[in-house]
Design a protein around this motif. Sequence first.
Motif, mmCIF file in Angstrom:
data_model
loop_
_atom_site.group_PDB
_atom_site.id
_atom_site.type_symbol
_atom_site.label_atom_id
_atom_site.label_comp_id
_atom_site.label_asym_id
_atom_site.label_seq_id
_atom_site.Cartn_x
_atom_site.Cartn_y
_atom_site.Cartn_z
ATOM 1 N N SER A 1 0.818 -1.223 0.000
ATOM 2 C CA SER A 1 0.000 0.000 0.000
ATOM 3 C C SER A 1 0.842 1.259 0.000
ATOM 4 C CB SER A 1 -0.908 0.029 1.236
ATOM 5 O OG SER A 1 -1.820 -1.020 1.231
ATOM 6 N N GLY B 1 2.417 2.100 -3.390
ATOM 7 C CA GLY B 1 1.640 2.329 -4.602
ATOM 8 C C GLY B 1 0.740 1.240 -5.114
ATOM 9 N N LEU C 1 -2.336 15.978 -0.390
ATOM 10 C CA LEU C 1 -1.351 14.955 -0.742
ATOM 11 C C LEU C 1 0.016 15.259 -0.140
ATOM 12 C CD1 LEU C 1 -2.383 14.404 -4.470
ATOM 13 C CD2 LEU C 1 -2.844 12.889 -2.527
ATOM 14 N N ASP D 1 -3.453 9.165 3.300
ATOM 15 C CA ASP D 1 -4.568 9.209 2.356
ATOM 16 C C ASP D 1 -4.084 9.113 0.913
ATOM 17 O OD1 ASP D 1 -6.496 9.345 4.266
ATOM 18 O OD2 ASP D 1 -7.200 11.357 3.772
ATOM 19 N N VAL D 2 -4.717 8.226 0.176
ATOM 20 C CA VAL D 2 -4.517 8.104 -1.266
ATOM 21 C C VAL D 2 -5.807 8.561 -1.933
ATOM 22 C CG1 VAL D 2 -4.134 6.516 -3.167
ATOM 23 C CG2 VAL D 2 -2.863 6.235 -1.033
ATOM 24 N N SER E 1 -8.194 8.703 -5.097
ATOM 25 C CA SER E 1 -8.477 8.094 -6.391
ATOM 26 C C SER E 1 -8.949 9.149 -7.378
ATOM 27 C CB SER E 1 -9.565 7.026 -6.237
ATOM 28 O OG SER E 1 -10.803 7.639 -5.920
ATOM 29 N N LEU F 1 -2.232 2.227 -7.305
ATOM 30 C CA LEU F 1 -2.749 3.482 -6.787
ATOM 31 C C LEU F 1 -2.281 4.612 -7.695
ATOM 32 C CD1 LEU F 1 -2.097 2.736 -3.005
ATOM 33 C CD2 LEU F 1 -4.235 2.432 -4.274
ATOM 34 N N PHE G 1 -0.160 7.066 -7.396
ATOM 35 C CA PHE G 1 1.121 7.754 -7.251
ATOM 36 C C PHE G 1 2.292 6.845 -7.593
ATOM 37 C CE2 PHE G 1 0.667 5.667 -3.150
ATOM 38 C CZ PHE G 1 1.948 5.281 -2.827
#
Length: 614
Positions: free
Chosen positions: A348, A351, A436, A466-467, A469, A565, A567
């Motif tokens: 996670s 990425g 971010l 936090d990712v 989307s 993900l 990034f």
Amino acid sequence: MSETKTVSTLGIRVLATTDLHMNLLGYDYFLDRESRGTGLAAVAGLIGESRATHGNCLLFDNGDSLQGTPLGDYVAESRTARPGMSHPLVIAMNQLRYDAATVGNHDFAFGSDFLLKSLADARFPLVSTNLHMRQAGLIRRSIMLERRFLDDQGRAHDLRIGVLGFLPPQTTDWDSALRAEMRVDDIIDTARIAVPKLKAEGADIIIALAHSGIAGPAIRPGMENAAVPLAEVPGIDALVTGHIHRTFPSADFPPGPGIDPLRGLLHGKPAVMAGFWGSHLGVIDLELTRNNQGWQVTGSSARVLAVPPDATPAPAITAALDHDHQATIRHFARRIARTPAPMHSFLSLIGHDAGLNLVNQAQSDFVRAALAGHPVARLPVISAAAPGRAGGRGGPSHYTDMPAGDLTLRSLADLYLYPNRICALEVTGAQVTDWLERAAGIFCQIRPGQGDQPLLDPNFPSYNFDVISGLEWRIDLSGPARYDPTGALNHPRAQRIRDLTHAGRPVAADARFILVTNGYRLSECGVYAPLARRDQLVIDGGERTRDILRRHVARAGTVAPPSALGFRFAPVAGASVLFDSSPAVTGHLDMIAGMSPQVIGTTPAGFTRLRLHL
């Protein structure tokens, strides 16, 4: 107590648990197997041994006990439908003869009504000094325990032990629904009033149960982690701390002004923090001497005892909780849908996490439907979520690991641990970038040309990573983090987020989005607090994210979210980093082939350590 000039000395042993989070039986419901070395039933052995070697014992719990495992979730759901049954936590604590307990912020996760009903059968008093509730009869502002103890000559003495309890003032910020029912005051201001009052009522000693962490000494209004300045309040003799899931005293705990992590002292007063999930028992030994001025603490020691990995859970507790335990296992084994590919959180933080993408998909779809016909419905919806189980202090088994095949209620509880409520904000591109940047604080600065540098800051928990989307971006680790793990601005000129795009186009500072997040992010003290402004809310905490996720998956029948993900890391010439993950990560290294992963060994904590090249 008669006045005398005779000097009497006696010892009192304070035992403490904290942050149990419904880990009662040493069972990992996510992996559906025993988890030795944790759980209140295993701590029971240490409690018994301590009592056996010291006649004058007091046992306290420091809060955050009612929520945190599928057992807690099942009990919350079933007791709402079938009230009148004692809560398993209270059954276990009654068996262990707790003397008192306080409450933590997570104890309100299912609402204050559930908390009060769950604790109604407690055969010990509950205290929370800085909590004001509409229905506060069960939880008292202070407690006076009257106990008869024996001194070193075998003579009996009646002592009055004052007990205060504290929880973070941010509790009602983290769940805005609580604001109509309760208020939580500043810890230090409250203590300065409550301690003299207890003394005037005849307390011989005062113990503070502080569901609050050990951090910097500077006093600020509304401090979340206020244990250090709390120790400075005159009249408090010993402190039980918690909330931040660490152990104290410990050689690994950072020292600081007023903090002695080796002797377990805060401004010279004994203090303990007994880990989390029933991993440790806190022990404070107080030596009291009585003279003409009454009883005085003349000596102390503090320590934490780790639950042995082979500890046998107390049979009486195991038997008493077996009905709820077995019902939880059956409930969470219910099949909801299928997935053709495995989902795990081993990668996670670098990425890849299909489960995190699934959560974001569910959140985004819900908000799009909820905003139909709303003036902002035309804005693009993006969704933020963080991995709840990605190692860290939870250890090498604290990861999501779901094989291809059936998705059960257990799977969904694993994907989203917390009973948070969904909310959505109208934000700008500049705010998204800053969001971010705050998340990128989890990474250490990486120097070009240097090998084997640590990738992750151990003080930054994964649940704050936090990712988002719907976006793509690069993270440049060659510079320092703009924000520290608390969200404080450390390097105003730093900028790690590069090439941020939406639908293939650069995100302008004045672009507008609907950002889906959870009510916890609206806290006035969290990492994202300056960005999660209530005046930007378009959806405010209506439904719980886990319910939204369950319905989303059930409707789909089969879910196959991508693992990548949004990034990736910008290259750092000649640098390599060390990344620790689950031992099971070795079966998934093809997902990060572009980082040339190499397994270089196992850490003392049991993680598999990888070398990655940026």
